[in-house]
Design an enzyme around this catalytic site. Structure first.
Site, PDB file in Angstrom:
ATOM      1  N   ASN A 131       5.831  -2.812  -2.785  1.00  0.00           N
ATOM      2  CA  ASN A 131       5.522  -4.248  -2.758  1.00  0.00           C
ATOM      3  C   ASN A 131       5.969  -4.955  -4.046  1.00  0.00           C
ATOM      4  O   ASN A 131       5.619  -6.106  -4.271  1.00  0.00           O
ATOM      5  CB  ASN A 131       4.025  -4.475  -2.518  1.00  0.00           C
ATOM      6  N   GLU A 138      -0.286  -6.174  -9.019  1.00  0.00           N
ATOM      7  CA  GLU A 138       0.061  -6.416  -7.623  1.00  0.00           C
ATOM      8  C   GLU A 138       0.646  -7.824  -7.472  1.00  0.00           C
ATOM      9  O   GLU A 138       0.526  -8.650  -8.386  1.00  0.00           O
ATOM     10  CB  GLU A 138      -1.194  -6.271  -6.753  1.00  0.00           C
TER      11      GLU A 138
END
Ligand code: PGA
Length: 240
Positions: A131, A138
């Site tokens: 990702n 993140e």
């Protein structure tokens, strides 16, 4: 940014070991930032071999790790401290007091202060998440972030479930160096291998610089070497 293209995972590891080994020889008392995950395992194996052959020594260096799960019991085999012990630290002449992991204490950002006082990171090794995460930063992480506790993305929990008995056992939180902490390293070496990373690599290296793709911050760093195998480089659509 230098992009090194290799045929396969083994060549990525050799390229990385040459680069990191040279950096250790040049500055044995330096501050080295290590990463966990499947990707750097081959690199660590080669560094251990070079140590065993007397080519490099770890006894003067300070080490900084990128991240650690929050909530695992001390010594848990899936903790990143245990990973590093198994794959590198336990097999070389590193001084235990020179090993440092971020901690989820009252103010995790003190880790940034610690790094600064140690002289700053000379070389930081990074993997990349499918990702686009670096460390456990993140998507959506601020480019100004410092070391802090974060919630893991659902996709990361799924990706890391392979190391645990069940996805329910994967910790939901981690403490990670921030994007700014990483960007303050003098040199960054990013490794990626396999088709599963091809999208993330293309978005990080060629897409817009956006906090939705944390690794895209690296485009702004003055000294990055990216080492890719053929599959990880397959969506770059260029030759350099
Ligand atoms: P991996 O993880 O090396 O296990 O693919 C990399 C990362 O998530 O940063």
């Amino acid at each position: 940014m230098i992009i090194g293209r290799c045929g396969d995972y083994e060549s990525v590891s050799i390229f990385a070991a040459d680069l990191v080994g040279r950096a250790i020889s040049k500055k044995p008392h330096g501050v080295f930032g290590f990463a966990t995950g499947s990707t750097p395992e081959g690199l660590y194996k080669l560094l251990v071999a070079r140590y065993q052959h007397g080519e490099i020594s770890f006894d003067q260096m300070t080490t900084i790790n990128l991240d650690e799960y929050v909530g695992l019991p001390p010594g848990h085999e899936q903790s990143y401290a245990a990973f590093m012990q198994q794959h590198l630290f336990g097999q070389v002449n590193i001084r235990p007091e020179s090993i440092h992991f971020p901690e989820a204490g009252p103010d995790p950002s003190e880790f940034d202060e610690f790094i600064r006082n140690a002289g700053g990171i000379d070389l930081q090794i990074l993997g990349i998440g499918a990702n686009g995460h670096i460390g456990f930063n993140e998507p959506g992480s601020s480019f100004h972030s410092r070391t802090r506790v974060v919630s893991l993305a659902e996709s990361t929990i799924r990706d890391n479930a392979r190391f645990f008995d069940s996805p329910d056992d994967v910790p939901r939180e981690a403490v990670t160096m921030g994007i700014r902490t990483i960007m303050n390293a003098r040199k960054i070496v990013l490794l990626a291998s396999g088709a599963g990373k091809a999208d993330a690599v293309a978005r990080c290296l060629r897409g817009p610089q956006t906090e939705e793709v944390p690794g895209s911050c690296l485009q702004a760093h003055p000294n990055v070497t990216v080492i890719l195998d053929h599959a990880a480089a397959s969506k770059l659509n260029d030759k350099n």
